[in-house]
Write a protein that holds these residues in place. Structure first.
Motif, short mmCIF file in Angstrom:
data_model
loop_
_atom_site.label_atom_id
_atom_site.label_comp_id
_atom_site.label_asym_id
_atom_site.label_seq_id
_atom_site.Cartn_x
_atom_site.Cartn_y
_atom_site.Cartn_z
N GLY A 1 -5.38 9.55 -7.95
CA GLY A 1 -5.10 8.20 -7.47
C GLY A 1 -6.12 7.20 -7.98
N LEU A 2 -7.39 7.61 -8.00
CA LEU A 2 -8.43 6.75 -8.56
C LEU A 2 -8.21 6.53 -10.05
CD1 LEU A 2 -11.08 5.22 -8.20
CD2 LEU A 2 -12.29 7.39 -8.55
N ALA A 3 -7.83 7.59 -10.77
CA ALA A 3 -7.54 7.44 -12.20
C ALA A 3 -6.37 6.48 -12.42
CB ALA A 3 -7.22 8.81 -12.80
N ALA A 4 -5.36 6.56 -11.57
CA ALA A 4 -4.22 5.65 -11.69
C ALA A 4 -4.61 4.21 -11.41
CB ALA A 4 -3.11 6.09 -10.74
N LEU B 1 1.78 0.91 5.44
CA LEU B 1 0.48 1.47 5.82
C LEU B 1 -0.58 1.21 4.75
CD1 LEU B 1 1.55 4.88 7.41
CD2 LEU B 1 0.60 2.89 8.60
N CYS B 2 -0.17 1.34 3.49
CA CYS B 2 -1.11 1.07 2.39
C CYS B 2 -1.55 -0.39 2.41
CB CYS B 2 -0.46 1.41 1.05
SG CYS B 2 -0.25 3.19 0.76
N VAL B 3 -0.60 -1.29 2.64
CA VAL B 3 -0.94 -2.70 2.72
C VAL B 3 -1.91 -2.96 3.87
CG1 VAL B 3 -0.03 -5.02 3.17
CG2 VAL B 3 1.19 -3.47 1.62
N ALA B 4 -1.67 -2.31 5.01
CA ALA B 4 -2.56 -2.49 6.17
C ALA B 4 -3.97 -1.97 5.87
CB ALA B 4 -1.97 -1.77 7.39
N PHE B 5 -4.04 -0.82 5.19
CA PHE B 5 -5.35 -0.26 4.86
C PHE B 5 -6.12 -1.19 3.91
CE2 PHE B 5 -3.49 4.20 5.64
CZ PHE B 5 -3.87 4.14 6.97
N TRP C 1 -5.69 -4.39 3.60
CA TRP C 1 -6.06 -5.60 4.35
C TRP C 1 -7.32 -5.36 5.17
CZ3 TRP C 1 -5.89 -6.51 9.79
CH2 TRP C 1 -6.12 -7.85 10.16
N MET C 2 -7.44 -4.16 5.76
CA MET C 2 -8.63 -3.84 6.56
C MET C 2 -9.86 -3.58 5.70
SD MET C 2 -7.18 -1.48 9.71
CE MET C 2 -6.42 -0.27 8.62
N LEU C 3 -9.65 -2.88 4.55
CA LEU C 3 -10.77 -2.54 3.68
C LEU C 3 -10.27 -2.57 2.23
CD1 LEU C 3 -13.72 -1.70 3.59
CD2 LEU C 3 -13.00 0.68 3.71
N PRO C 4 -10.44 -3.69 1.53
CA PRO C 4 -9.88 -3.85 0.19
C PRO C 4 -10.29 -2.76 -0.80
CG PRO C 4 -10.62 -5.97 1.02
CD PRO C 4 -11.07 -4.94 2.01
N LEU C 5 -11.48 -2.18 -0.63
CA LEU C 5 -11.92 -1.15 -1.57
C LEU C 5 -11.03 0.10 -1.53
CD1 LEU C 5 -15.82 -1.26 -1.33
CD2 LEU C 5 -14.37 -1.94 -3.26
N LEU C 6 -10.28 0.27 -0.45
CA LEU C 6 -9.38 1.43 -0.37
C LEU C 6 -8.25 1.36 -1.40
CD1 LEU C 6 -8.97 2.01 3.49
CD2 LEU C 6 -10.19 3.43 1.83
N ALA C 7 -8.03 0.18 -1.97
CA ALA C 7 -6.98 0.04 -2.98
C ALA C 7 -7.21 0.99 -4.16
CB ALA C 7 -6.91 -1.40 -3.47
N LEU C 8 -8.46 1.35 -4.42
CA LEU C 8 -8.75 2.24 -5.54
C LEU C 8 -8.31 3.68 -5.26
CD1 LEU C 8 -12.32 0.97 -6.47
CD2 LEU C 8 -10.17 0.51 -7.68
N LEU C 9 -8.17 4.05 -3.99
CA LEU C 9 -7.82 5.42 -3.65
C LEU C 9 -6.37 5.59 -3.20
CD1 LEU C 9 -11.03 6.48 -1.66
CD2 LEU C 9 -10.46 6.99 -4.04
N LEU C 10 -5.69 4.50 -2.87
CA LEU C 10 -4.37 4.60 -2.26
C LEU C 10 -3.24 5.04 -3.18
CD1 LEU C 10 -4.37 1.60 0.22
CD2 LEU C 10 -4.53 4.05 0.72
N PRO C 11 -3.30 4.84 -4.51
CA PRO C 11 -2.18 5.32 -5.35
C PRO C 11 -1.89 6.80 -5.17
CG PRO C 11 -3.55 3.82 -6.62
CD PRO C 11 -4.27 4.05 -5.32
N GLY C 12 -2.92 7.62 -4.99
CA GLY C 12 -2.70 9.05 -4.81
C GLY C 12 -1.95 9.37 -3.53
#
Length: 208
Positions: free
Chosen positions: A30-33, A167-171, A173-184
Motif C-alpha cells: 500500500g505504501l509502494a502504491a 472509512l478511508c476518507v474518515a481516517f 480526515w483524522m490523520l492525513p499521514l494515514l493516506a500513505l498506508l490506506l491503499p493496501g
C-alpha cells in the motif's frame, strides 16, 4: 516482505503467524502504491497492482515480494495507464466542483451537490471494482464493463466498498499521514468483496 518460497517460514513467523505477515505485506505494498500514485495519472495502475498481488498472495497462501508488485505495475503499460489517469483527473475535478457548489450558496446548489456526490461515489465504486479485475492489465475498458456488470448483480458488494471508502476518507480526515498506508487496506477490502462469493461457485462446480 519476503520473496522466499511459500513453504519457507518467515523469520518470527512462530511468534506472529502468517496473518501478521499478510498484514505487513498489505501495508508495505500500500505504501509502494501511494508513492507510485504521486503523479496521479499512475494511480489506477498502482492500485490495480496492489489488488493483483494481494489476491495472489491470499489464493496461494504465500508472502508478497516487492519485485512482484513492480512487475505487476509495469505490466499495465503507458498507453493503457494514460486514459485511466485522465479519468482520475476528471474525478478530482468533479469533487472540487462538488465542494465549490456546496459552499457557493446558489439556488439549487445543495441538490446538485448531492447529485454529484452520488455520481462520484458510484463511479468510484465501479472504478475500484475494475481495478480488482484480474484482467485489468490487458485493458481498462473491458475491465470497467465487467465491473459495471458485477456491480449491477451485487449491490451489497457495492455498499461494502462504499463503506470501506468512507472509512478511508474518515481516517485521512483524522490523520492525513494515514493516506500513505490506506491503499493496501482498501485494496484488501475490495479483494475480499470480490472473492467472497467464490466458495459458493466452487461448491457448485464440485457438486456437478
Amino acid at each position: 516482505m519476503s520473496a522466499f518460497a511459500p513453504q519457507r517460514r518467515e523469520p518470527g513467523g512462530e511468534l506472529f503467524g502468517p496473518r501478521f505477515t499478510l498484514f505487513v505485506d498489505m501495508l508495505a505494498v500500500g505504501l509502494a502504491a501511494a508513492v507510485a500514485s504521486l503523479p496521479l495519472i499512475t494511480a489506477p495502475a498502482a492500485f490495480a497492482a496492489v489488488c493483483a498481488v494481494l489476491c495472489r498472495s491470499v489464493r496461494e497462501d504465500r508472502p508478497v515480494s516487492m519485485g512482484e508488485y513492480v512487475a505487476e505495475f509495469r505490466a499495465h503499460g503507458l498507453r493503457r495507464v494514460l486514459p485511466a489517469g485522465v479519468v482520475v483527473f476528471a474525478a478530482v475535478a468533479l469533487v472540487v466542483l462538488d465542494m465549490a457548489l456546496a459552499g457557493a450558496g446558489l439556488p439549487g446548489a445543495r441538490p446538485m451537490s448531492w447529485a454529484l456526490t452520488a455520481v462520484t461515489v458510484a463511479g468510484l465504486v465501479v472504478a475500484l471494482r475494475a481495478a480488482a479485475d484480474p484482467e485489468v492489465a490487458h485493458g481498462w475498458r473491458p475491465a470497467l464493463n465487467r465491473a459495471v456488470t458485477r456491480s449491477a448483480a451485487d449491490p451489497a458488494g457495492c455498499g461494502l466498498i462504499a463503506v470501506a471508502v468512507g472509512l478511508c476518507v474518515a481516517f485521512v480526515w483524522m490523520l492525513p499521514l494515514l493516506a500513505l498506508l490506506l491503499p493496501g487496506p482498501l485494496a484488501f477490502a475490495i479483494m475480499a468483496v470480490e472473492l467472497r462469493v467464490e466458495p459458493a461457485h466452487d461448491d457448485t462446480d464440485s457438486g456437478g
